[in-house]
Scaffold this active site. Sequence first.
Site, PDB file in Angstrom:
ATOM      1  N   CYS A   1       0.834  -1.203   0.000  1.00  0.00           N
ATOM      2  CA  CYS A   1       0.000   0.000   0.000  1.00  0.00           C
ATOM      3  C   CYS A   1       0.872   1.259   0.000  1.00  0.00           C
ATOM      4  O   CYS A   1       1.691   1.470   0.902  1.00  0.00           O
ATOM      5  CB  CYS A   1      -0.902  -0.023   1.229  1.00  0.00           C
ATOM      6  SG  CYS A   1      -1.817   1.504   1.446  1.00  0.00           S
TER       7      CYS A   1
ATOM      8  N   HIS B   1      -4.465   0.971   8.369  1.00  0.00           N
ATOM      9  CA  HIS B   1      -4.925   0.671   7.018  1.00  0.00           C
ATOM     10  C   HIS B   1      -6.358   0.162   7.002  1.00  0.00           C
ATOM     11  O   HIS B   1      -6.641  -0.916   7.528  1.00  0.00           O
ATOM     12  CB  HIS B   1      -4.017  -0.369   6.334  1.00  0.00           C
ATOM     13  CG  HIS B   1      -4.472  -0.678   4.939  1.00  0.00           C
ATOM     14  ND1 HIS B   1      -3.929  -0.068   3.832  1.00  0.00           N
ATOM     15  CD2 HIS B   1      -5.443  -1.492   4.469  1.00  0.00           C
ATOM     16  CE1 HIS B   1      -4.549  -0.506   2.737  1.00  0.00           C
ATOM     17  NE2 HIS B   1      -5.468  -1.380   3.105  1.00  0.00           N
TER      18      HIS B   1
ATOM     19  N   ASP C   1      -1.220  16.597  -1.633  1.00  0.00           N
ATOM     20  CA  ASP C   1      -1.499  15.719  -2.772  1.00  0.00           C
ATOM     21  C   ASP C   1      -0.479  16.000  -3.872  1.00  0.00           C
ATOM     22  O   ASP C   1      -0.130  17.147  -4.153  1.00  0.00           O
ATOM     23  CB  ASP C   1      -2.924  15.948  -3.288  1.00  0.00           C
ATOM     24  CG  ASP C   1      -3.386  14.835  -4.210  1.00  0.00           C
ATOM     25  OD1 ASP C   1      -4.235  14.033  -3.809  1.00  0.00           O
ATOM     26  OD2 ASP C   1      -2.869  14.757  -5.353  1.00  0.00           O
TER      27      ASP C   1
ATOM     28  N   HIS D   1      -8.506   7.729   2.525  1.00  0.00           N
ATOM     29  CA  HIS D   1      -7.932   9.082   2.539  1.00  0.00           C
ATOM     30  C   HIS D   1      -9.053  10.068   2.286  1.00  0.00           C
ATOM     31  O   HIS D   1      -9.979   9.786   1.530  1.00  0.00           O
ATOM     32  CB  HIS D   1      -6.808   9.244   1.510  1.00  0.00           C
ATOM     33  CG  HIS D   1      -7.197   8.839   0.132  1.00  0.00           C
ATOM     34  ND1 HIS D   1      -7.296   7.512  -0.238  1.00  0.00           N
ATOM     35  CD2 HIS D   1      -7.530   9.565  -0.962  1.00  0.00           C
ATOM     36  CE1 HIS D   1      -7.659   7.438  -1.513  1.00  0.00           C
ATOM     37  NE2 HIS D   1      -7.827   8.675  -1.974  1.00  0.00           N
TER      38      HIS D   1
ATOM     39  N   ASN E   1     -13.370   9.464  -1.872  1.00  0.00           N
ATOM     40  CA  ASN E   1     -13.843   8.641  -2.976  1.00  0.00           C
ATOM     41  C   ASN E   1     -13.847   7.182  -2.541  1.00  0.00           C
ATOM     42  O   ASN E   1     -12.920   6.716  -1.881  1.00  0.00           O
ATOM     43  CB  ASN E   1     -12.928   8.811  -4.185  1.00  0.00           C
ATOM     44  CG  ASN E   1     -12.971  10.230  -4.739  1.00  0.00           C
ATOM     45  OD1 ASN E   1     -14.039  10.845  -4.774  1.00  0.00           O
ATOM     46  ND2 ASN E   1     -11.833  10.743  -5.163  1.00  0.00           N
TER      47      ASN E   1
ATOM     48  N   CYS F   1       0.406   3.428   3.131  1.00  0.00           N
ATOM     49  CA  CYS F   1       1.089   2.863   4.304  1.00  0.00           C
ATOM     50  C   CYS F   1       2.581   3.177   4.232  1.00  0.00           C
ATOM     51  O   CYS F   1       3.212   3.486   5.249  1.00  0.00           O
ATOM     52  CB  CYS F   1       0.877   1.356   4.376  1.00  0.00           C
ATOM     53  SG  CYS F   1      -0.718   0.858   5.080  1.00  0.00           S
TER      54      CYS F   1
END
Length: 113
Positions: A4, A46, A30, A99, A86, A7
């Site tokens: 990930c 996670h 971002d 996120h 999202n 992570c």
Amino acid sequence: MNDCIFCKIIAGEIPSTKVFENEDMAIIKDLNPQAKIHLLILPKKHYANIGELAANDADLLKRCFSAFAGLTDELGLQNGYRLITNKGDDGCQSVNHIHIHILGGEKLAEKMG
Ligand code: AMP
Ligand code: ZN
């Protein structure tokens, strides 16, 4: 093996620009900003998406929002902001670690979808 990307960012194994960190979450810039200010709240534990987090660890979600609420001025969000998360294909989620996008620093489009 955990592949990930978020992570790895949280663990410091992939570089990022962290603007805040506590025991529950990191807030990073971002990589491809879609507003003057575009940050991501990354809960450190996670979970694949908002549904998994809310179902399993609603307290963590609450603590993340509470901490964020105390940071808005120092993040440059005095005039307001938009939070988006999202989920899944219809939501166009591209990274499967929960996120929350923080968008602001300018007047955002009224249309959201
Ligand atoms: P989403 O499409 O909602 O899953 O959002 C994923 C977001 O992660 C996008 O806005 C990407 O620009 C952002 N992103 C992907 N990789 C990185 C990275 N290494 N550092 C910072 N942001 C990233
Ligand atoms: Zn992860």
